[in-house]
Design a protein around this motif. Structure first.
Motif, PDB file in Angstrom:
ATOM      1  N   TYR A   1      -9.063  -9.345   3.511  1.00  0.00           N
ATOM      2  CA  TYR A   1      -9.534  -8.145   4.211  1.00  0.00           C
ATOM      3  C   TYR A   1      -8.429  -7.789   5.203  1.00  0.00           C
TER       4      TYR A   1
ATOM      5  N   ASN B   1      -5.024  -7.553  -2.539  1.00  0.00           N
ATOM      6  CA  ASN B   1      -4.076  -8.292  -1.690  1.00  0.00           C
ATOM      7  C   ASN B   1      -4.708  -9.595  -1.189  1.00  0.00           C
TER       8      ASN B   1
ATOM      9  N   HIS C   1       0.851  -1.203   0.000  1.00  0.00           N
ATOM     10  CA  HIS C   1       0.000   0.000   0.000  1.00  0.00           C
ATOM     11  C   HIS C   1       0.888   1.254   0.000  1.00  0.00           C
TER      12      HIS C   1
HETATM   13  C1  LIG Z   1     -20.585  -1.231   6.083  1.00  0.00           C
HETATM   14  C2  LIG Z   1     -19.315  -1.817   6.619  1.00  0.00           C
HETATM   15  N1  LIG Z   1     -19.187  -3.157   6.678  1.00  0.00           N
HETATM   16  C3  LIG Z   1     -18.049  -3.708   7.148  1.00  0.00           C
HETATM   17  C4  LIG Z   1     -17.030  -2.912   7.584  1.00  0.00           C
HETATM   18  C5  LIG Z   1     -15.771  -3.546   8.147  1.00  0.00           C
HETATM   19  N2  LIG Z   1     -14.649  -3.479   7.243  1.00  0.00           N
HETATM   20  C6  LIG Z   1     -13.748  -2.471   7.343  1.00  0.00           C
HETATM   21  S1  LIG Z   1     -12.467  -2.644   6.269  1.00  0.00           S
HETATM   22  C7  LIG Z   1     -13.137  -4.104   5.669  1.00  0.00           C
HETATM   23  C8  LIG Z   1     -12.429  -4.905   4.595  1.00  0.00           C
HETATM   24  C9  LIG Z   1     -11.320  -4.194   3.950  1.00  0.00           C
HETATM   25  O1  LIG Z   1     -10.659  -5.046   3.047  1.00  0.00           O
HETATM   26  P1  LIG Z   1     -10.059  -4.505   1.715  1.00  0.00           P
HETATM   27  O2  LIG Z   1     -11.019  -3.604   1.047  1.00  0.00           O
HETATM   28  O3  LIG Z   1      -9.590  -5.669   0.940  1.00  0.00           O
HETATM   29  O4  LIG Z   1      -8.854  -3.589   2.173  1.00  0.00           O
HETATM   30  P2  LIG Z   1      -7.424  -3.980   2.770  1.00  0.00           P
HETATM   31  O5  LIG Z   1      -7.530  -3.655   4.223  1.00  0.00           O
HETATM   32  O6  LIG Z   1      -7.165  -5.421   2.500  1.00  0.00           O
HETATM   33  O7  LIG Z   1      -6.476  -3.103   2.038  1.00  0.00           O
HETATM   34  C10 LIG Z   1     -14.323  -4.418   6.297  1.00  0.00           C
HETATM   35  C11 LIG Z   1     -15.124  -5.628   6.009  1.00  0.00           C
HETATM   36  C12 LIG Z   1     -17.207  -1.520   7.520  1.00  0.00           C
HETATM   37  N3  LIG Z   1     -16.231  -0.658   7.881  1.00  0.00           N
HETATM   38  N4  LIG Z   1     -18.354  -0.988   7.028  1.00  0.00           N
END
Ligand SMILES: Cc1ncc(C[n+]2csc(CCOP(=O)(O)OP(=O)(O)O)c2C)c(N)n1
Ligand code: SF4
Ligand SMILES: [Mg+2]
Length: 247
Positions: free
Chosen positions: A128, A125, A24
């Motif tokens: 989550y 990546n 990132h």
């Molecule tokens: C409406 C809602 N649902 C669930 C979440 C919890 N949440 C926060 S980040 C995330 C996943 C992020 O994964 P990704 O988009 O792949 O980003 P990364 O951290 O891997 O770069 C989730 C499910 C939230 N913030 N808001």
């Protein structure tokens, strides 16, 4: 909406936003470099998704205009901004695979199908990252996650989703490409893809989608070096780099 300030740098010199070895940070840096090199600092609006991509905030704060959106909704917010702002405003989203390919799947498909004149930077990546390593739509078959502790099983949760290929079924997008951060030459190619995606907006062309293959050493449970090996031996085989469309 006229901007009356002028800045020379697109990224703050701060540290600590991302885990060691996470790409990132590299991606945020090359986005900043392209923004500076193209003279777009005062015209750029970064539309941030939810996930570790949120940490871009500390880097661009006070440098480039930005909007933090609800999870998955960045393409919808970017649509409104691009349509309302002066034509030469550069609107790009910064989204992870959970954000873009799971909760925001509808937004990305419809923004692409409408041919919105925005640039989407999609960081894949295969997890989550921010919430502790749950399965993402892009998690590989057999890849362990907190919600697939024995490895992803297609019979149970289906197969990895390929966003570039999915969007390539639509007529409107002008640029669809998959790049990677696993080597220095690939990072330079990723930077050129971002430049192209931004140039398309300057030229008034339509929707550009740049998928950037990345890693998550923390949730993959691997060292930064082993994460790169994992990418090369696994993720990049499932998600080969290449340009699917360049109109
Ligand atoms: C409406 C809602 N649902 C669930 C979440 C919890 N949440 C926060 S980040 C995330 C996943 C992020 O994964 P990704 O988009 O792949 O980003 P990364 O951290 O891997 O770069 C989730 C499910 C939230 N913030 N808001
Ligand atoms: S949790 Fe993963 S994606 Fe998030 S900053 Fe750390 S290594 Fe990067
Ligand atoms: Mg992710």
């Amino acid at each position: 909406m006229e901007k009356i300030y002028s800045r020379t740098k697109a990224v703050n010199q701060v540290s600590g936003g991302f885990c060691p070895g996470c790409f990132h940070g590299v991606i945020v840096k090359i986005i900043g470099e392209v923004t500076e090199e193209m003279g777009l600092i005062d015209k750029a609006v970064c539309v941030i998704g939810v996930g570790c991509c949120n940490n871009i905030y500390g880097y661009v704060k006070g440098k480039v205009d930005m909007v933090n959106t609800p999870h998955g909704r960045a393409p919808a917010v970017a649509t409104g901004l691009k349509r309302m702002a002066p034509q030469d405003t550069l609107v790009y989203t910064y989204q992870g695979d959970g954000d873009c390919a799971a909760i925001g799947l509808s937004e990305i498909i419809y923004a692409a199908n409408r041919g919105e004149k925005i640039t989407v930077i999609f960081v894949n990546n295969s997890t989550y990252g921010m919430t502790g390593g749950q399965m993402a739509p892009t998690t590989l078959i057999g890849q362990k996650s907190t919600t697939t502790p024995k490895g992803r099983d297609a019979d149970d949760v289906g197969y990895p989703m390929h966003m570039c290929e999915l969007l390539n079924t639509l007529r409107a997008p002008v640029f669809i490409t998959r790049v990677s951060c696993d080597t220095a030459p690939h990072i330079l190619k990723a930077k050129e893809a971002i430049r192209k995606g931004f140039q398309n907006q300057i030229d008034g062309k339509g929707f550009s989608f740049i998928e950037i293959m990345s890693s998550c050493p923390t949730n993959w449970g691997l060292s930064p070096v082993d994460s790169v090996k994992f990418m090369q031996e696994n993720t990049l085989k499932e998600f080969p780099i290449g340009t699917l469309r360049d109109n």
